[in-house]
Design a protein around this motif. Structure first.
Motif, PDB file in Angstrom:
ATOM      1  N   LEU A  39      13.229  69.187  68.710  1.00 13.99           N
ATOM      2  CA  LEU A  39      14.492  68.527  69.042  1.00 13.99           C
ATOM      3  C   LEU A  39      14.511  67.982  70.471  1.00 13.99           C
ATOM      4  CD1 LEU A  39      16.951  71.096  67.403  1.00 13.99           C
ATOM      5  CD2 LEU A  39      16.257  68.868  66.483  1.00 13.99           C
ATOM      6  N   SER A  40      13.690  68.532  71.335  1.00 10.86           N
ATOM      7  CA  SER A  40      13.659  68.157  72.748  1.00 10.86           C
ATOM      8  C   SER A  40      13.458  66.654  72.935  1.00 10.86           C
ATOM      9  CB  SER A  40      12.521  68.914  73.445  1.00 10.86           C
ATOM     10  OG  SER A  40      12.351  68.466  74.775  1.00 10.86           O
ATOM     11  N   GLY A  41      14.374  66.034  73.676  1.00  8.49           N
ATOM     12  CA  GLY A  41      14.269  64.617  73.991  1.00  8.49           C
ATOM     13  C   GLY A  41      14.605  63.682  72.855  1.00  8.49           C
ATOM     14  N   HIS A  42      15.111  64.200  71.757  1.00  6.51           N
ATOM     15  CA  HIS A  42      15.421  63.387  70.583  1.00  6.51           C
ATOM     16  C   HIS A  42      16.894  63.491  70.199  1.00  6.51           C
ATOM     17  CE1 HIS A  42      11.031  63.986  70.072  1.00  6.51           C
ATOM     18  NE2 HIS A  42      11.100  62.728  69.689  1.00  6.51           N
ATOM     19  N   THR A  43      17.329  62.515  69.409  1.00  2.00           N
ATOM     20  CA  THR A  43      18.658  62.546  68.814  1.00  2.00           C
ATOM     21  C   THR A  43      18.507  62.992  67.367  1.00  2.00           C
ATOM     22  OG1 THR A  43      19.462  60.785  70.240  1.00  2.00           O
ATOM     23  CG2 THR A  43      20.695  61.174  68.206  1.00  2.00           C
ATOM     24  N   HIS A  44      19.283  63.999  66.995  1.00  3.56           N
ATOM     25  CA  HIS A  44      19.259  64.495  65.621  1.00  3.56           C
ATOM     26  C   HIS A  44      20.670  64.428  65.042  1.00  3.56           C
ATOM     27  CE1 HIS A  44      20.171  68.117  68.063  1.00  3.56           C
ATOM     28  NE2 HIS A  44      20.950  68.447  67.043  1.00  3.56           N
ATOM     29  N   GLU A  45      20.754  64.615  63.751  1.00  2.12           N
ATOM     30  CA  GLU A  45      22.044  64.661  63.078  1.00  2.12           C
ATOM     31  C   GLU A  45      22.417  66.109  62.788  1.00  2.12           C
ATOM     32  OE1 GLU A  45      21.564  62.267  59.512  1.00  2.12           O
ATOM     33  OE2 GLU A  45      22.428  60.541  60.559  1.00  2.12           O
ATOM     34  N   VAL A  46      23.700  66.371  62.827  1.00  2.00           N
ATOM     35  CA  VAL A  46      24.233  67.641  62.354  1.00  2.00           C
ATOM     36  C   VAL A  46      25.168  67.296  61.199  1.00  2.00           C
ATOM     37  CG1 VAL A  46      25.551  69.709  62.882  1.00  2.00           C
ATOM     38  CG2 VAL A  46      24.045  68.711  64.621  1.00  2.00           C
ATOM     39  N   ILE A  47      24.793  67.752  60.013  1.00  2.00           N
ATOM     40  CA  ILE A  47      25.583  67.498  58.816  1.00  2.00           C
ATOM     41  C   ILE A  47      26.353  68.764  58.501  1.00  2.00           C
ATOM     42  CG2 ILE A  47      25.532  66.858  56.375  1.00  2.00           C
ATOM     43  CD1 ILE A  47      22.791  65.541  56.931  1.00  2.00           C
ATOM     44  N   SER A  48      27.663  68.631  58.434  1.00  2.74           N
ATOM     45  CA  SER A  48      28.522  69.772  58.138  1.00  2.74           C
ATOM     46  C   SER A  48      29.414  69.396  56.958  1.00  2.74           C
ATOM     47  CB  SER A  48      29.363  70.131  59.371  1.00  2.74           C
ATOM     48  OG  SER A  48      29.991  71.364  59.203  1.00  2.74           O
ATOM     49  N   ALA A  49      29.207  70.086  55.847  1.00  3.30           N
ATOM     50  CA  ALA A  49      29.985  69.821  54.639  1.00  3.30           C
ATOM     51  C   ALA A  49      30.975  70.950  54.425  1.00  3.30           C
ATOM     52  CB  ALA A  49      29.066  69.710  53.424  1.00  3.30           C
ATOM     53  N   VAL A  50      32.126  70.588  53.884  1.00  3.16           N
ATOM     54  CA  VAL A  50      33.153  71.569  53.555  1.00  3.16           C
ATOM     55  C   VAL A  50      33.586  71.315  52.113  1.00  3.16           C
ATOM     56  CG1 VAL A  50      35.009  70.174  54.547  1.00  3.16           C
ATOM     57  CG2 VAL A  50      35.315  72.620  54.351  1.00  3.16           C
ATOM     58  N   CYS A  51      33.823  72.400  51.368  1.00  5.23           N
ATOM     59  CA  CYS A  51      34.227  72.281  49.967  1.00  5.23           C
ATOM     60  C   CYS A  51      35.363  73.255  49.706  1.00  5.23           C
ATOM     61  CB  CYS A  51      33.042  72.600  49.053  1.00  5.23           C
ATOM     62  SG  CYS A  51      33.433  72.430  47.292  1.00  5.23           S
ATOM     63  N   MET A  52      36.328  72.806  48.921  1.00  7.02           N
ATOM     64  CA  MET A  52      37.471  73.648  48.569  1.00  7.02           C
ATOM     65  C   MET A  52      37.650  73.627  47.056  1.00  7.02           C
ATOM     66  SD  MET A  52      41.027  73.710  50.536  1.00  7.02           S
ATOM     67  CE  MET A  52      42.258  74.915  50.180  1.00  7.02           C
ATOM     68  N   VAL A  53      37.867  74.811  46.487  1.00  9.94           N
ATOM     69  CA  VAL A  53      38.056  74.912  45.038  1.00  9.94           C
ATOM     70  C   VAL A  53      39.299  75.738  44.716  1.00  9.94           C
ATOM     71  CG1 VAL A  53      35.602  74.658  44.480  1.00  9.94           C
ATOM     72  CG2 VAL A  53      36.550  76.931  44.792  1.00  9.94           C
ATOM     73  N   SER A  54      39.914  75.378  43.606  1.00 10.93           N
ATOM     74  CA  SER A  54      41.024  76.138  43.037  1.00 10.93           C
ATOM     75  C   SER A  54      40.765  76.207  41.539  1.00 10.93           C
ATOM     76  CB  SER A  54      42.360  75.439  43.320  1.00 10.93           C
ATOM     77  OG  SER A  54      42.475  74.268  42.532  1.00 10.93           O
ATOM     78  N   GLY A  55      41.704  76.767  40.824  1.00 10.03           N
ATOM     79  CA  GLY A  55      41.541  76.837  39.376  1.00 10.03           C
ATOM     80  C   GLY A  55      41.629  75.489  38.696  1.00 10.03           C
ATOM     81  N   LYS A  56      42.164  74.496  39.404  1.00 12.88           N
ATOM     82  CA  LYS A  56      42.392  73.194  38.797  1.00 12.88           C
ATOM     83  C   LYS A  56      41.502  72.086  39.333  1.00 12.88           C
ATOM     84  CE  LYS A  56      47.132  74.389  37.867  1.00 12.88           C
ATOM     85  NZ  LYS A  56      48.431  74.476  38.438  1.00 12.88           N
TER      86      LYS A  56
END
Length: 191
Positions: free
Chosen positions: A98-115
């Protein structure tokens, strides 16, 4: 009732910032990319798997009216997914890459209910400074890289490694608050 399916103290802290009342579900989901799986698909799948694992646990306990939210965050450089380091050598290898580079951080969120089930994703770009071997070794010696995707914590000493952030600070920490708040509101949870 809202449940956070996560073992991460950072996610607990972040969700708490939104003012929602929630309980914790301790779920264990395998976090291994499928062959040829795109990094964004992998992160979204793991977040969904965590939410569904939490939901299945609750339905066994007859809590069918519950809401479960879960998240996954990974560091990606040139389609290579950097999970949590296995040991100090692995942490050093990740930080050197990672040193000296640009990277991506992917953060996903998921929500569930009965419906229903919904998810969202945040993609941030993080540029690391060029790091010397002594700097990397000193950072790894703090112990902070362990248990963190990409072997660093933006909310800790790892912030000193970062030259530039474009995107969501909370997403890099592990729970993108904008996307999370939007999901909570869509499920009728006040934030």
């Amino acid at each position: 009732m809202l449940y956070l399916a996560s073992q991460s103290p950072r996610r607990r802290e972040l969700l708490g910032q939104l003012g929602a009342n929630f309980s914790i579900l301790d779920v264990d989901v395998e976090e291994v990319p499928f062959p040829e799986e795109a990094p964004i698909d992998y992160v979204q799948r793991v977040a969904r798997d965590k939410a569904l694992a939490g939901w299945e646990h609750l339905t066994r306990e007859a809590q069918a009216d519950a809401l479960v939210i879960a998240s996954d965050t990974e560091v990606v450089l040139d389609r290579r997914v950097f999970g949590k380091p296995k040991d100090a050598d692995d942490a050093v290898d990740m930080l050197q890459a990672l040193s000296g580079h640009t990277h991506e951080v992917i953060s996903a969120v998921c929500m569930v209910s009965g419906k229903r089930e919904e998810g969202d994703v945040s993609i941030s770009r993080v540029r690391f400074a060029a790091l010397s071997e002594p700097e990397i070794n000193a950072y790894v010696a703090t112990g902070e890289p362990f248990g963190k995707a990409g072997a660093y914590a933006i909310q800790g000493r790892g912030a000193t490694l970062i030259e530039h952030l474009e995107g969501s600070y909370s997403g890099v920490m592990g729970l993108p608050l904008f996307e999370t708040a939007r999901l909570l509101r869509s499920f009728g949870v006040a934030v």
